[in-house]
Enzyme design. Structure first.
Site, PDB file in Angstrom:
ATOM      1  N   PRO A  87      17.269   4.825 -49.751  1.00 34.47           N
ATOM      2  CG  PRO A  87      19.301   3.866 -50.363  1.00 34.47           C
ATOM      3  CD  PRO A  87      18.711   5.099 -49.719  1.00 34.47           C
ATOM      4  CB  CYS A  88      12.621   1.684 -49.842  1.00 31.01           C
ATOM      5  SG  CYS A  88      12.608   0.856 -51.455  1.00 31.01           S
ATOM      6  CG  ASN A  89      17.267  -1.902 -50.649  1.00 31.87           C
ATOM      7  OD1 ASN A  89      17.218  -0.698 -50.864  1.00 31.87           O
ATOM      8  ND2 ASN A  89      17.713  -2.774 -51.539  1.00 31.87           N
TER       9      ASN A  89
END
Length: 365
Positions: A87-89
């Site tokens: 996940p790149c959040n």
């Protein structure tokens, strides 16, 4: 035949796996080299349904729907290849860029656990371009160190996907890793589109999308939105000087460039996202409306027979978070050629991270 059995964490709807599925090369001895889905995991139920329906309809149990923290990695089937678009959040340039200290930043460690437990021959890790600069580069160096210490030579690169046939300006860091004892050097594949990119017009109109195509529901706009869009030229957004004063948005502070931004028909799309409020749905250059999910999927290089599960917003999220299959195919075929000993053109532009340069970076931690 050489078949690499692949596992994947944070698999989403299966964009990377579709790219792997269609990646096949034949060496000089007539031997085919390919990738086979073995297992995948994601915590999004609709994304798992999409993956099963399109990638593994005959092996539904191979897709594990649960948070990665609850997956017993030691009991997963052995693999030769591994992919994880963690996940790149917390790494995106949009937002607070918390890095490792954010809610999602630590999730890459589960990919490290897979590497150390199953020792696949190669892997692909994918994340946003902002990963390189967050926390002044410390997060990126930490991740590279963990990958190297897991027994791999790594080959990171910031790919501009529009240079590889994706009709979208989407820039992502891809780290290819190959086990050190393979003694192989991966080369960044040369772009296939340089002077002339695949345009939004070509992607959406060649061929035209059938009216009854899946995930092709149109958005009902308020009349004021339609009126405003009619005044925005292709390629411009809600801050265009062509919009009459009375129709302009009353926004204080930062003005995001993608708000009610219309596509330019002769250029690739701007980056498709999986979430966002009004004005962030990507807008047609000619018709005063947001794109349908099917149109967004085309800009992500998904074929029309790839059907997404879930409601309209759930589908939008899956499309926006996916790895474009066309980009995955280019990189995975380069990996297959590396293992098969087949030469291919290397991207020779600009500096590249050598293993020595990477080690120097890590020494600064």
């Amino acid at each position: 035949m050489t078949v690499f059995k692949k596992g994947e964490l944070f698999s989403g709807p299966g964009g990377l796996s579709l790219g792997a599925k269609i990646s096949k090369i034949v060496d000089g001895n007539g031997i085919e080299h390919s990738v086979e889905h073995t297992w995948a995991n994601d915590f999004n139920e609709e994304a798992c349904k999409t993956f099963i329906n399109n990638i593994s309809p005959n092996k539904p149990a191979s897709v594990i729907y649960k948070p990665v923290q609850k997956v017993d990695i030691s009991k997963l089937e052995g693999i030769d290849a591994f992919a994880f678009g963690f996940p790149c959040n917390d790494f995106s340039i949009v937002g607070k860029s918390l890095g490792i200290d954010g809610e999602y930043g630590h999730l890459f460690t589960y990919g490290i656990e897979v590497l150390r437990t199953h020792q696949p021959r190669w892997f692909i890790a994918e994340n946003v371009g902002g990963l390189k600069s967050v926390n002044e580069g410390k997060t990126f160096r930490l991740i590279m160190r963990e990958l190297i210490n897991s027994g791999y030579d790594i080959f990171p690169h910031l790919y501009k996907f529009e240079e590889y046939g994706v009709p979208q300006a989407r820039h992502r860091i891809i780290i290819v890793g190959i086990k050190k004892d393979e003694n192989l050097k991966f080369k960044i594949p040369a772009p296939t589109y340089i002077d002339k990119f695949k345009t939004a017009r070509e992607a959406l109109l060649n061929p035209p999308i059938l009216e009854n195509a899946p995930n092709h529901q149109f958005t009902r706009h308020k009349q004021r939105v339609i009126d405003m869009l009619n005044h925005i030229p292709p390629g411009e957004n809600a801050w265009s000087e062509k919009i009459p004063e009375k129709m302009r948005l009353r926004v204080k502070g930062a003005r995001m460039s993608q708000i009610y931004r219309r596509l330019h028909p002769e250029k690739p799309s701007y980056t498709i996202t999986g979430s966002g409020g009004g004005g962030t749905h990507i807008y047609h250059w000619e018709q005063p409306r947001a794109l349908t999910n099917r149109e967004r999927a085309r800009l992500q290089s998904f074929p029309d027979n790839f059907v997404f599960s879930g409601n309209k917003e759930q589908v939008r999220q899956q499309i926006g978070m996916a790895v474009p299959p066309q980009a995955a195919k280019v990189i995975i075929e380069a990996i297959l050629k590396t293992f098969a000993g087949i030469p291919y053109r290397e991207d020779s532009r600009g500096p590249r991270w050598s293993q020595i340069q990477i080690q120097k970076q890590l020494n600064s931690l």
